[in-house]
Design a protein around this motif. Structure first.
Motif, PDB file in Angstrom:
ATOM      1  N   ALA A 135      58.974 -22.500  -8.591  1.00 53.47           N
ATOM      2  CA  ALA A 135      58.576 -21.441  -7.548  1.00 53.47           C
ATOM      3  C   ALA A 135      57.228 -21.320  -6.904  1.00 53.47           C
ATOM      4  O   ALA A 135      57.041 -20.812  -5.769  1.00 53.47           O
ATOM      5  CB  ALA A 135      59.114 -19.971  -8.030  1.00 53.47           C
ATOM      6  N   ARG A 136      56.173 -21.783  -7.521  1.00 52.93           N
ATOM      7  CA  ARG A 136      54.928 -21.574  -7.185  1.00 52.93           C
ATOM      8  C   ARG A 136      54.480 -22.962  -6.394  1.00 52.93           C
ATOM      9  O   ARG A 136      53.384 -23.149  -6.061  1.00 52.93           O
ATOM     10  CB  ARG A 136      53.851 -21.098  -7.916  1.00 52.93           C
ATOM     11  CG  ARG A 136      53.497 -21.701  -9.285  1.00 52.93           C
ATOM     12  CD  ARG A 136      52.219 -21.310 -10.160  1.00 52.93           C
ATOM     13  NE  ARG A 136      51.267 -21.233  -9.373  1.00 52.93           N
ATOM     14  CZ  ARG A 136      50.567 -20.100  -8.921  1.00 52.93           C
ATOM     15  NH1 ARG A 136      51.004 -19.024  -9.057  1.00 52.93           N
ATOM     16  NH2 ARG A 136      49.397 -20.502  -8.273  1.00 52.93           N
ATOM     17  N   GLY A 137      55.506 -23.856  -6.438  1.00 51.03           N
ATOM     18  CA  GLY A 137      55.100 -25.188  -5.718  1.00 51.03           C
ATOM     19  C   GLY A 137      54.501 -26.210  -6.607  1.00 51.03           C
ATOM     20  O   GLY A 137      53.868 -26.897  -6.045  1.00 51.03           O
ATOM     21  N   LEU A 163      43.765 -19.749 -18.949  1.00 48.89           N
ATOM     22  CA  LEU A 163      45.215 -19.700 -19.099  1.00 48.89           C
ATOM     23  C   LEU A 163      45.973 -19.299 -17.845  1.00 48.89           C
ATOM     24  O   LEU A 163      46.145 -18.387 -17.523  1.00 48.89           O
ATOM     25  CB  LEU A 163      45.797 -19.194 -20.473  1.00 48.89           C
ATOM     26  CG  LEU A 163      44.928 -19.168 -21.535  1.00 48.89           C
ATOM     27  CD1 LEU A 163      45.453 -18.311 -22.795  1.00 48.89           C
ATOM     28  CD2 LEU A 163      45.201 -20.659 -22.240  1.00 48.89           C
ATOM     29  N   HIS A 164      46.976 -20.558 -17.666  1.00 48.52           N
ATOM     30  CA  HIS A 164      47.959 -20.442 -16.536  1.00 48.52           C
ATOM     31  C   HIS A 164      49.093 -20.810 -17.321  1.00 48.52           C
ATOM     32  O   HIS A 164      49.453 -21.831 -17.396  1.00 48.52           O
ATOM     33  CB  HIS A 164      47.580 -21.488 -15.480  1.00 48.52           C
ATOM     34  CG  HIS A 164      46.264 -20.970 -14.707  1.00 48.52           C
ATOM     35  ND1 HIS A 164      46.052 -20.017 -14.209  1.00 48.52           N
ATOM     36  CD2 HIS A 164      44.906 -21.683 -15.056  1.00 48.52           C
ATOM     37  CE1 HIS A 164      44.540 -19.925 -13.794  1.00 48.52           C
ATOM     38  NE2 HIS A 164      43.748 -20.834 -14.261  1.00 48.52           N
ATOM     39  N   THR A 165      50.204 -19.923 -17.382  1.00 51.31           N
ATOM     40  CA  THR A 165      51.394 -20.407 -18.421  1.00 51.31           C
ATOM     41  C   THR A 165      52.502 -19.639 -17.530  1.00 51.31           C
ATOM     42  O   THR A 165      52.498 -18.601 -17.038  1.00 51.31           O
ATOM     43  CB  THR A 165      51.112 -19.375 -19.507  1.00 51.31           C
ATOM     44  OG1 THR A 165      51.154 -17.928 -18.971  1.00 51.31           O
ATOM     45  CG2 THR A 165      49.938 -19.641 -20.477  1.00 51.31           C
ATOM     46  N   TYR A 166      53.559 -20.755 -17.508  1.00 53.05           N
ATOM     47  CA  TYR A 166      54.771 -20.545 -16.567  1.00 53.05           C
ATOM     48  C   TYR A 166      55.641 -21.323 -17.322  1.00 53.05           C
ATOM     49  O   TYR A 166      55.705 -22.370 -18.119  1.00 53.05           O
ATOM     50  CB  TYR A 166      54.308 -21.671 -15.379  1.00 53.05           C
ATOM     51  CG  TYR A 166      53.126 -21.326 -14.512  1.00 53.05           C
ATOM     52  CD1 TYR A 166      53.093 -20.180 -13.857  1.00 53.05           C
ATOM     53  CD2 TYR A 166      52.086 -21.977 -14.609  1.00 53.05           C
ATOM     54  CE1 TYR A 166      51.938 -19.867 -13.050  1.00 53.05           C
ATOM     55  CE2 TYR A 166      51.214 -21.631 -13.858  1.00 53.05           C
ATOM     56  CZ  TYR A 166      50.926 -20.769 -13.267  1.00 53.05           C
ATOM     57  OH  TYR A 166      49.799 -20.505 -12.423  1.00 53.05           O
TER      58      TYR A 166
END
Length: 104
Positions: A87-89, A77-80
């Protein structure tokens, strides 16, 4: 409905994501063809605003619990939030190679 479609529809309905990417990474693991057992999920949504990472992951795990009880063995899981994503491009993390065996 296959597992990927189930995850996509469930998360779309519950989280109204600005971005949702569900990748079946089962082919990278030592599992039978068509296993649908390893997935990488990237979700960008305002619904994560003010929530810690563990709360985001718990929410997703609860939403897709049916798949986790069945064929899904691993869920990366990559949750933003949208701000974090910018911010992480706009780049998700790359999954590492499987260390549990090879498909030779």
């Amino acid at each position: 409905m296959n597992v990927k479609e189930f995850i996509e529809s469930t998360l779309t309905s519950a989280l109204s994501p600005a971005l949702l990417n569900v990748e079946d990474e089962s082919f990278m693991h030592n599992v039978p063809d068509g296993a649908q057992s390893h997935f990488k999920v990237t979700v960008v949504t305002d619904a994560f605003e003010g929530k810690r990472l563990i709360a985001r992951h718990r929410e997703i795990n609860t939403l897709v619990d049916e798949a986790l009880k069945g064929p899904v063995h691993a869920l990366a899981l990559h949750t933003y939030t949208p701000t974090e994503w910018v911010a992480r491009g706009g780049e998700a993390l790359t999954s590492p190679a499987c260390l549990g065996g090879s498909k030779s």
